[in-house]
Design an enzyme around this catalytic site. Structure first.
Site, PDB file in Angstrom:
ATOM      1  N   LEU A  24       0.843  -1.211   0.000  1.00  0.00           N
ATOM      2  CA  LEU A  24       0.000   0.000   0.000  1.00  0.00           C
ATOM      3  C   LEU A  24       0.871   1.251   0.000  1.00  0.00           C
ATOM      4  O   LEU A  24       1.951   1.262   0.579  1.00  0.00           O
ATOM      5  CB  LEU A  24      -0.877   0.003   1.262  1.00  0.00           C
ATOM      6  CG  LEU A  24      -1.846  -1.152   1.428  1.00  0.00           C
ATOM      7  CD1 LEU A  24      -2.459  -1.127   2.829  1.00  0.00           C
ATOM      8  CD2 LEU A  24      -2.941  -1.074   0.366  1.00  0.00           C
ATOM      9  N   ASP A  66       2.579  -6.012   2.783  1.00  0.00           N
ATOM     10  CA  ASP A  66       3.021  -5.017   3.764  1.00  0.00           C
ATOM     11  C   ASP A  66       3.506  -5.632   5.074  1.00  0.00           C
ATOM     12  O   ASP A  66       3.710  -4.922   6.058  1.00  0.00           O
ATOM     13  CB  ASP A  66       1.877  -4.034   4.053  1.00  0.00           C
ATOM     14  CG  ASP A  66       1.666  -3.052   2.915  1.00  0.00           C
ATOM     15  OD1 ASP A  66       2.591  -2.259   2.650  1.00  0.00           O
ATOM     16  OD2 ASP A  66       0.595  -3.093   2.270  1.00  0.00           O
ATOM     17  N   GLU A  71       5.201  -3.482  13.064  1.00  0.00           N
ATOM     18  CA  GLU A  71       4.728  -2.646  14.169  1.00  0.00           C
ATOM     19  C   GLU A  71       3.205  -2.487  14.174  1.00  0.00           C
ATOM     20  O   GLU A  71       2.593  -2.347  15.233  1.00  0.00           O
ATOM     21  CB  GLU A  71       5.352  -1.258  14.069  1.00  0.00           C
ATOM     22  CG  GLU A  71       4.725  -0.273  15.048  1.00  0.00           C
ATOM     23  CD  GLU A  71       5.323   1.102  14.956  1.00  0.00           C
ATOM     24  OE1 GLU A  71       6.058   1.457  15.869  1.00  0.00           O
ATOM     25  OE2 GLU A  71       5.054   1.821  13.975  1.00  0.00           O
ATOM     26  N   ASP A  72       2.622  -2.516  12.983  1.00  0.00           N
ATOM     27  CA  ASP A  72       1.191  -2.201  12.905  1.00  0.00           C
ATOM     28  C   ASP A  72       0.284  -3.291  13.453  1.00  0.00           C
ATOM     29  O   ASP A  72      -0.889  -3.049  13.698  1.00  0.00           O
ATOM     30  CB  ASP A  72       0.814  -1.883  11.448  1.00  0.00           C
ATOM     31  CG  ASP A  72       1.519  -0.625  10.989  1.00  0.00           C
ATOM     32  OD1 ASP A  72       1.608   0.311  11.801  1.00  0.00           O
ATOM     33  OD2 ASP A  72       1.991  -0.593   9.849  1.00  0.00           O
ATOM     34  N   ARG A  91      -4.298  -6.015   5.174  1.00  0.00           N
ATOM     35  CA  ARG A  91      -3.337  -6.350   6.226  1.00  0.00           C
ATOM     36  C   ARG A  91      -3.959  -7.183   7.354  1.00  0.00           C
ATOM     37  O   ARG A  91      -3.252  -7.604   8.278  1.00  0.00           O
ATOM     38  CB  ARG A  91      -2.709  -5.064   6.773  1.00  0.00           C
ATOM     39  CG  ARG A  91      -2.024  -4.224   5.684  1.00  0.00           C
ATOM     40  CD  ARG A  91      -1.023  -3.252   6.236  1.00  0.00           C
ATOM     41  NE  ARG A  91       0.000  -3.940   6.990  1.00  0.00           N
ATOM     42  CZ  ARG A  91       0.925  -3.348   7.720  1.00  0.00           C
ATOM     43  NH1 ARG A  91       0.944  -2.032   7.779  1.00  0.00           N
ATOM     44  NH2 ARG A  91       1.822  -4.038   8.394  1.00  0.00           N
ATOM     45  N   HIS A 168       0.119   7.491   9.809  1.00  0.00           N
ATOM     46  CA  HIS A 168       0.016   7.091  11.214  1.00  0.00           C
ATOM     47  C   HIS A 168       0.519   8.217  12.127  1.00  0.00           C
ATOM     48  O   HIS A 168       1.343   9.028  11.708  1.00  0.00           O
ATOM     49  CB  HIS A 168       0.892   5.861  11.487  1.00  0.00           C
ATOM     50  CG  HIS A 168       0.356   4.579  10.920  1.00  0.00           C
ATOM     51  ND1 HIS A 168       1.117   3.747  10.133  1.00  0.00           N
ATOM     52  CD2 HIS A 168      -0.851   3.972  11.057  1.00  0.00           C
ATOM     53  CE1 HIS A 168       0.403   2.679   9.801  1.00  0.00           C
ATOM     54  NE2 HIS A 168      -0.800   2.795  10.337  1.00  0.00           N
ATOM     55  N   CYS A 255       8.053   1.314  11.983  1.00  0.00           N
ATOM     56  CA  CYS A 255       7.162   0.292  11.376  1.00  0.00           C
ATOM     57  C   CYS A 255       7.838  -1.067  11.275  1.00  0.00           C
ATOM     58  O   CYS A 255       7.158  -2.093  11.218  1.00  0.00           O
ATOM     59  CB  CYS A 255       6.777   0.703   9.967  1.00  0.00           C
ATOM     60  SG  CYS A 255       6.602   2.453   9.712  1.00  0.00           S
TER      61      CYS A 255
HETATM   62  C1  CIR Z   1       0.765   0.569   4.894  1.00  0.00           C
HETATM   63  O1  CIR Z   1       0.228   1.454   4.220  1.00  0.00           O
HETATM   64  O2  CIR Z   1       0.147  -0.073   5.738  1.00  0.00           O
HETATM   65  C2  CIR Z   1       2.216   0.256   4.640  1.00  0.00           C
HETATM   66  N1  CIR Z   1       2.502   0.444   3.268  1.00  0.00           N
HETATM   67  C3  CIR Z   1       3.097   1.145   5.488  1.00  0.00           C
HETATM   68  C4  CIR Z   1       2.930   0.921   6.952  1.00  0.00           C
HETATM   69  C5  CIR Z   1       3.819   1.787   7.758  1.00  0.00           C
HETATM   70  N2  CIR Z   1       3.684   1.521   9.138  1.00  0.00           N
HETATM   71  C6  CIR Z   1       3.823   2.410  10.109  1.00  0.00           C
HETATM   72  O3  CIR Z   1       3.910   3.615   9.858  1.00  0.00           O
HETATM   73  N3  CIR Z   1       3.763   1.979  11.361  1.00  0.00           N
END
Ligand code: CIR
Length: 260
Positions: A24, A66, A71-72, A91, A168, A255
């Site tokens: 993403l 992704d 971290e997410d 995700r 975020h 992340c």
């Molecule tokens: C997303 O859009 O979910 C990933 N491409 C990037 C996630 C980045 N994560 C973060 O800032 N903790």
């Protein structure tokens, strides 16, 4: 509140998948170069190890482009881990992949269920509170569900706002020590850091805000010399890591790991 600080002993990372080119992104600035990303990732992991981390590197997950952005999917506190419920539908399946890893390491692992959504990138844990930014990925329901889990365990949670157009909350800030935050001026202007000392990212260096403090080291993306000098002047030990490939997917230093 149980003390959650910048002192850690472990980290979880995941190797980037070749499918990362389908990851993403808010804006298309070209696909990441996979080989370069692997080199950057190795440098990132080695730097965490240099900072004292015992790093668990999980295998790449081709089904989840992704998934390198671990971290997410979870919030790791000193005494519990909480599995998130991502706002990005692509995700959602990453949670089941992380669950057993956390169950092996924590006596208590809880999970955010429907209806809320919340992603770890919106959560900044300081010794005094857990700040959670409402964003395109994290809604009030998800934040309220997290509060129901953590508040009875002695944590204070405060809902704040991730600036519009920012992925975020932690895209725009990081904890440098118990009372100091590195933040973009636009996030600081929202007033959410009252009581903290704030160091601003320099003009046109907003992307430096997504850094991490791990024990004695601050890991920051390379290419932001003015902000780096501010951190050096403030006495931090800085390590710069190339982040150009992850940045194409709106990812950065925080992340790429779970730290606990
Ligand atoms: C997303 O859009 O979910 C990933 N491409 C990037 C996630 C980045 N994560 C973060 O800032 N903790």
């Amino acid at each position: 509140m149980i003390e959650a600080s910048c002192e850690f002993s472990r980290a979880i990372t995941r190797l980037p998948a070749r499918s990362i080119v389908d990851g993403l992104r808010a804006e298309n600035t070209g696909d990441p170069d996979y080989e370069q990303m692997l080199r950057d990732h190795a440098h990132y992991v080695a730097t965490l190890q240099q900072a004292g981390a015992l790093v668990t590197e999980l295998p790449a997950l081709e089904a989840f482009p992704d998934s390198v952005f671990v971290e997410d999917v979870a919030l790791c506190l000193p005494d519990i881990a909480v599995l998130m419920r991502p706002g990005a539908a692509s995700r959602a399946g990453e949670i089941a992949q992380m669950a057993p890893v956390l169950h092996d390491r924590y006596a208590q692992v809880l999970e955010i269920g429907a209806p809320g959504h919340i992603e770890g990138g919106d959560i900044l844990t300081t010794p005094g509170e857990i700040l959670v930014g409402r964003s395109g990925r994290t809604d009030s329901a998800g934040i309220a569900q997290l509060a129901e889990i953590v508040e009875p365990r002695g944590y204070r949670l405060r809902e704040v706002l991730t600036p519009p157009g920012v992925l975020h909350f932690k895209t725009d800030c990081s904890l440098l020590d118990a009372e100091t935050i590195l933040a973009t001026p636009r996030l600081h202007a929202s007033g959410c850091f009252e009581g903290y000392r704030v160091i601003h990212t320099a003009d046109n260096e907003e992307a430096a805000a997504n850094s991490i403090r791990y024990n004695d080291l601050v890991l920051m993306p390379a290419g932001f010399p003015l902000t780096r000098d501010r951190l050096l002047e403030a006495g931090y030990q800085v390590r710069e890591i190339n982040n150009c490939e992850c940045a194409k997917l709106d990812g950065g230093m925080s992340c790429l790991s779970l730290r606990f």
